[in-house]
Design an enzyme around this catalytic site. Structure first.
Site, PDB file in Angstrom:
ATOM      1  N   ASP A 139      -9.602   3.600  -3.811  1.00  0.00           N
ATOM      2  CA  ASP A 139     -10.273   2.379  -3.356  1.00  0.00           C
ATOM      3  C   ASP A 139     -11.675   2.250  -3.950  1.00  0.00           C
ATOM      4  O   ASP A 139     -12.342   3.240  -4.229  1.00  0.00           O
ATOM      5  CB  ASP A 139     -10.412   2.391  -1.830  1.00  0.00           C
ATOM      6  CG  ASP A 139      -9.096   2.072  -1.141  1.00  0.00           C
ATOM      7  OD1 ASP A 139      -8.084   1.853  -1.838  1.00  0.00           O
ATOM      8  OD2 ASP A 139      -9.084   2.046   0.100  1.00  0.00           O
ATOM      9  N   ASP A 147       0.825  -1.211   0.000  1.00  0.00           N
ATOM     10  CA  ASP A 147       0.000   0.000   0.000  1.00  0.00           C
ATOM     11  C   ASP A 147       0.866   1.271   0.000  1.00  0.00           C
ATOM     12  O   ASP A 147       2.102   1.186   0.024  1.00  0.00           O
ATOM     13  CB  ASP A 147      -0.943  -0.041   1.221  1.00  0.00           C
ATOM     14  CG  ASP A 147      -2.324   0.501   0.909  1.00  0.00           C
ATOM     15  OD1 ASP A 147      -2.453   1.312  -0.027  1.00  0.00           O
ATOM     16  OD2 ASP A 147      -3.285   0.128   1.620  1.00  0.00           O
TER      17      ASP A 147
END
Ligand SMILES: *[C@@H]1O[C@H](CO)[C@@H](O)[C@H](O)[C@H]1NC(C)=O
Ligand SMILES: *[C@@H]1O[C@H](CO)[C@@H](O)[C@H](O)[C@H]1NC(C)=O
Ligand SMILES: *[C@@H]1O[C@H](CO)[C@@H](O)[C@H](O)[C@H]1NC(C)=O
Ligand SMILES: *[C@@H]1O[C@H](CO)[C@@H](O)[C@H](O)[C@H]1NC(C)=O
Ligand SMILES: *[C@@H]1O[C@H](CO)[C@@H](O)[C@H](O)[C@H]1NC(C)=O
Ligand SMILES: *[C@@H]1O[C@H](CO)[C@@H](O)[C@H](O)[C@H]1NC(C)=O
Length: 445
Positions: free
Chosen positions: A232, A151
């Site tokens: 996202d 991430d």
């Protein structure tokens, strides 16, 4: 991950796609990830249960193989071992360590994924790997990890990019002409972990969760197997919720950047929300059909312990023909939009009504995906002359097959038309009347 031949040739390595010798990463990854439904509420039990369910529900046989732990698996207070600096698993969530979870998952013939971050802290505030790449890659390898989702939260100021590119912010990305985004700090942070993974005596699929920043599509190919292209996902048809996005904005971005995907190199449109939130049946279907068509990784994000009871969702995630398109061994390119529909010219960016007419190819034929972005059912027509691989045969009879039902619909000349329910996607396969591929030499790029 062992070195591939091209990477031994120094500079040539920058261009080479990262295909591991055992074939890992050649096709889009398939599996399950904890984040979309469990967030931080995870434990060894969640993952060992998921592994058993992947087997019991027949999903393993369809190719879903990775059981992926997302954020919040490590000890938030202790962070790293004071002596070894190794990451410390949360002893409440994983009392037997990650090693034991890996053992259970491997014993079922599946693979285990884990989560890390290319900053000081993960998005949830757990220890990040920036500056610890070699150690963390070695730790993951020692534990038996097969996949890393990496991430992009909490990047310290000295690592911020000189020029910023964020796909959702059109005003970003003002770099000098010819700027090589592969030299950006973002690329460096991700490449450091990629190099560390390659030094391990273990193949670890590398998923760059970099949200499309620093134009990752231009350097992700040589760095990892797949890369996130956008913020996202969120289980809604359109719009945005905090930093997360509904399906249509993501499909819109895909309509403009689909060509960066091929074998060993995958745009990642984020994990599946099929079965989550309040999508309708048709929206669940569109989500899955389009992610398959785009050759995105197929990472299920819905709880599996109740999936046997949610037959319509299990059926969508188990659609053999859509999975086969996603995993085609011969044609690696994503499907491409061949017409935008809704009376817009090709290349129009529209977050509510992205391109509606898509075409791709597989060993079995030409595949057409018709997405109804309207709030009412509409008649949609696949006009053969408009479809690049069919335009030469446009006046012939062609056999149209429904990928959803697995049944032939019939033979048609010039066009095929059907009613597509609101927010549904028709998934069609087109062949010659005797079932042969109408244009095996064609590929979207
Ligand atoms: C990835 O790199 C390889 C080797 O240079 C190239 O053949 C391939 O087209 C690239 N893939 C994409 C999707 O850019
Ligand atoms: C966390 O997960 C456990 C079991 O997996 C469940 O019983 C509990 O309700 C969950 N807690 C929250 C806050 O979701
Ligand atoms: C830290 O590592 C040492 C050496 O492997 C080990 O003995 C110790 O138990 C570890 N401490 C923690 C808190 O995990
Ligand atoms: C690498 O892994 C293989 C297979 O697990 C093992 O047999 C071998 O001993 C390992 N080599 C090193 C250097 O660790
Ligand atoms: C589609 O998924 C949603 C969750 O997003 C679920 O609530 C809904 O029931 C699903 N539709 C059907 C018909 O199963
Ligand atoms: C078919 O479409 C392709 C791509 O749009 C085009 O290059 C080609 O000339 C067309 N062929 C015919 C026969 O119209």
């Amino acid at each position: 991950m062992a070195l591939v031949a091209g990477q031994l040739l120094g500079l040539a390595s920058l261009a080479a796609a990262l295909v591991s010798p055992d074939g890992t990463g050649r096709l889009p990854a398939m599996g399950w990830n904890s984040w979309n439904e469990y967030e931080c509420n995870i434990s060894e039990d969640v993952f060992t249960t998921v592994a058993r369910q992947l087997v019991d529900l027949g999903l393993k046989d369809l190719g879903y193989e990775y059981v992926n732990i997302d954020d919040c698996w490590s000890d938030k207070e202790l962070r790293r071992n004071a002596t070894t600096n190794e990451l410390i698993p949360d002893a409440n969530k994983f009392p037997r360590g990650i090693v034991k979870t890996a053992e259970v998952v491997h014993s079922l013939g599946l693979k285990l994924g884990i989560y890390g971050d290319a900053g000081t802290d993960t998005c949830g505030g757990y220890a990040g790997s920036l500056g610890y790449e070699e150690l963390d890659a070695a730790t993951f390898s020692k534990w038996g990890i097969d996949y890393l989702k990496y991430d992009n939260c909490n990047v310290p100021s000295e690592w911020v990019d000189e020029y910023e590119y964020i796909p959702e912010e059109p005003e970003s990305g003002r770099a000098p002409p010819g700027y090589d985004w592969g030299t950006s700090n973002t690329a460096k942070r991700y490449r450091t972990m990629g190099d560390a993974l390659q030094k391990q005596n273990r193949t670890i699929q590398y998923s760059l969760c970099v949200w499309g920043h620093a134009r990752v599509q231009e350097w992700g190919n040589s760095t990892g197997h797949s890369w996130r292209m956008w913020g996202d996902i969120f289980p809604a048809w359109k719009g945005k919720e905090k930093w997360s996005w509904g399906l249509m904005p993501i499909v819109n971005q895909a309509s403009l950047t689909w060509e960066w995907t091929d074998f060993g190199a995958h745009n990642d449109w984020d994990m599946l929300e099929v079965g989550n939130g309040d999508l309708t049946l048709e929206e669940n279907r569109s989500h899955f059909a389009l992610w398959c068509a785009l050759k995105s990784p197929l990472i299920i994000g819905t709880p599996l312990d109740t999936l046997g009871l949610r037959k319509p969702i299990l059926d969508i995630l188990s659609n053999r023909e859509l999975i086969d398109f996603n995993q085609d061994p011969v044609y690696g390119a994503s499907a491409m939009p061949y017409k935008w529909g809704n009376d817009r010219p090709a290349g129009t960016s529209d977050m509510e009504h992205p391109a509606a007419f898509w075409v791709g190819t597989s060993v079995k034929g030409i595949h057409v995906f018709l997405l109804n972005t309207q709030d009412v059912a509409v008649q949609m027509r696949a006009v053969f002359a408009e479809i690049p691989p069919l335009n030469a045969t446009a006046s012939e009879e062609l056999l149209v097959h429904d990928m959803w039902t697995g049944e032939d619909i019939g033979t048609f000349k010039e066009y095929f038309e059907l009613e597509v329910k609101t927010h549904d996607t028709a998934a069609l396969r087109i062949t010659t009347v005797d079932g042969k591929h109408p244009n095996p030499n064609w590929s979207p790029k």
